[in-house]
Design a protein around this motif. Structure first.
Motif, PDB file in Angstrom:
ATOM      1  N   ILE A  57      12.964  12.468  -4.300  1.00  8.23           N
ATOM      2  CA  ILE A  57      12.418  13.528  -5.158  1.00  8.23           C
ATOM      3  C   ILE A  57      10.894  13.478  -5.163  1.00  8.23           C
ATOM      4  N   VAL A  58      10.336  12.283  -5.317  1.00  8.51           N
ATOM      5  CA  VAL A  58       8.878  12.134  -5.319  1.00  8.51           C
ATOM      6  C   VAL A  58       8.296  12.555  -3.966  1.00  8.51           C
ATOM      7  N   LEU A  59       8.923  12.134  -2.871  1.00  5.54           N
ATOM      8  CA  LEU A  59       8.437  12.510  -1.542  1.00  5.54           C
ATOM      9  C   LEU A  59       8.525  14.017  -1.337  1.00  5.54           C
ATOM     10  N   ALA A  60       9.588  14.639  -1.838  1.00  5.06           N
ATOM     11  CA  ALA A  60       9.723  16.099  -1.731  1.00  5.06           C
ATOM     12  C   ALA A  60       8.614  16.808  -2.507  1.00  5.06           C
ATOM     13  N   ILE A  61       8.295  16.312  -3.686  1.00  8.14           N
ATOM     14  CA  ILE A  61       7.210  16.904  -4.487  1.00  8.14           C
ATOM     15  C   ILE A  61       5.881  16.771  -3.747  1.00  8.14           C
ATOM     16  N   ILE A  62       5.653  15.604  -3.162  1.00 10.79           N
ATOM     17  CA  ILE A  62       4.419  15.387  -2.397  1.00 10.79           C
ATOM     18  C   ILE A  62       4.333  16.367  -1.226  1.00 10.79           C
ATOM     19  N   LEU A  63       5.431  16.542  -0.505  1.00 13.15           N
ATOM     20  CA  LEU A  63       5.427  17.429   0.656  1.00 13.15           C
ATOM     21  C   LEU A  63       5.256  18.891   0.248  1.00 13.15           C
ATOM     22  N   VAL A  64       5.863  19.281  -0.863  1.00 18.37           N
ATOM     23  CA  VAL A  64       5.671  20.654  -1.353  1.00 18.37           C
ATOM     24  C   VAL A  64       4.210  20.861  -1.743  1.00 18.37           C
ATOM     25  N   ALA A  65       3.636  19.908  -2.476  1.00 17.53           N
ATOM     26  CA  ALA A  65       2.226  20.012  -2.861  1.00 17.53           C
ATOM     27  C   ALA A  65       1.319  20.014  -1.627  1.00 17.53           C
ATOM     28  N   ALA A  66       1.652  19.212  -0.626  1.00 13.54           N
ATOM     29  CA  ALA A  66       0.844  19.137   0.589  1.00 13.54           C
ATOM     30  C   ALA A  66       0.916  20.422   1.394  1.00 13.54           C
ATOM     31  N   SER A  67       1.988  21.186   1.230  1.00 10.03           N
ATOM     32  CA  SER A  67       2.144  22.421   2.004  1.00 10.03           C
ATOM     33  C   SER A  67       1.415  23.602   1.380  1.00 10.03           C
ATOM     34  N   ILE A  68       0.971  23.470   0.148  1.00 11.29           N
ATOM     35  CA  ILE A  68       0.338  24.593  -0.545  1.00 11.29           C
ATOM     36  C   ILE A  68      -0.944  25.070   0.150  1.00 11.29           C
ATOM     37  N   PRO A  69      -1.855  24.186   0.539  1.00  8.41           N
ATOM     38  CA  PRO A  69      -3.054  24.719   1.208  1.00  8.41           C
ATOM     39  C   PRO A  69      -2.784  25.054   2.678  1.00  8.41           C
ATOM     40  N   LEU A  70      -1.991  26.127   2.905  1.00 12.14           N
ATOM     41  CA  LEU A  70      -1.652  26.585   4.255  1.00 12.14           C
ATOM     42  C   LEU A  70      -0.949  25.529   5.094  1.00 12.14           C
ATOM     43  N   GLY A  71      -0.330  24.587   4.457  1.00 14.68           N
ATOM     44  CA  GLY A  71       0.396  23.539   5.170  1.00 14.68           C
ATOM     45  C   GLY A  71      -0.492  22.448   5.731  1.00 14.68           C
ATOM     46  N   LEU A  72      -1.795  22.534   5.493  1.00 11.61           N
ATOM     47  CA  LEU A  72      -2.719  21.564   6.076  1.00 11.61           C
ATOM     48  C   LEU A  72      -2.499  20.145   5.552  1.00 11.61           C
ATOM     49  N   GLY A  73      -2.084  20.025   4.305  1.00 12.25           N
ATOM     50  CA  GLY A  73      -1.848  18.705   3.737  1.00 12.25           C
ATOM     51  C   GLY A  73      -0.676  17.973   4.379  1.00 12.25           C
ATOM     52  N   LEU A  74       0.186  18.727   5.057  1.00  9.56           N
ATOM     53  CA  LEU A  74       1.337  18.101   5.716  1.00  9.56           C
ATOM     54  C   LEU A  74       0.909  17.208   6.870  1.00  9.56           C
TER      55      LEU A  74
END
Length: 192
Positions: free
Chosen positions: A153-170
């Protein structure tokens, strides 16, 4: 008897970050290359299902090699193809079983989604075939289900948050999360 301590989420994330920071450019580069390859191959029907599992396996291999103190190269991303059949068959079989579980009662599908979380790791790290890896993953995670589910769940939240700036955080989020998952696996795995 050697009892394993269940790692806490914070430790997994810190260890995942530390592993990532050993070779941030290579891991981010491998993540970008994987995304580009999967994007291009995904234009061909069903081809993504054959390419994604070995590339993900290659990313796991890069993390494993880093943790062992070995050198990595961008070409290690393709090392997952050494395990092509077990990785692809496992991906297809897991997708089928999860879909059946979701269709029937939802909860069995969610359970299997989490319980099969170490399958790819067990294939590339322990050289298991698809079914023994799936069953070993299910049994190991079942014994530590709540802890691992919270990590997921924590990793999923991190990945969703990382995808917000055009996916660049991924570019950073994906390898860090894979490394954090690996640390949890490493703490529990009998081969670790």
């Amino acid at each position: 008897m050697n009892e394993r301590v269940i790692p806490d989420i914070g430790t997994c994330l810190k260890d995942g970050w530390d592993l990532y920071m050993k070779e941030p450019l290579l891991l981010s580069g491998a993540t970008i290359l994987m995304a580009v390859i999967c994007g291009v191959v995904g234009l061909i029907p069903f081809a993504g299902a054959l390419i994604y599992p070995p590339l993900l396996g290659g990313l796991y291999i890069m993390i494993i090699r880093l943790e062992r103190g070995e050198d990595i190269r961008i070409s290690n991303l393709f090392d997952g193809f050494q395990y092509f059949l077990p990785l692809v068959i496992a991906a297809l079989l897991m997708s089928l079983l999860i879909a059946i579980g979701l269709f029937l009662l939802v909860l069995p599908g969610l359970y299997l989604t989490i319980a099969y979380g170490f399958t790819n790791l067990m294939i590339v790290d322990q050289n298991k075939n698809f079914w023994p890896a799936m069953e070993s993953s299910r049994k190991l995670i079942h014994a530590n289900f709540l802890s691992y589910a919270l990590l997921v769940i924590v990793l999923a939240i991190i990945l969703v948050a990382a995808s917000i700036p055009l996916g660049l955080g991924l570019i950073v989020g994906v390898p860090v999360c894979i490394a954090a998952q690996y640390r949890f696996y490493r703490a529990l795995s009998p081969q670790a």
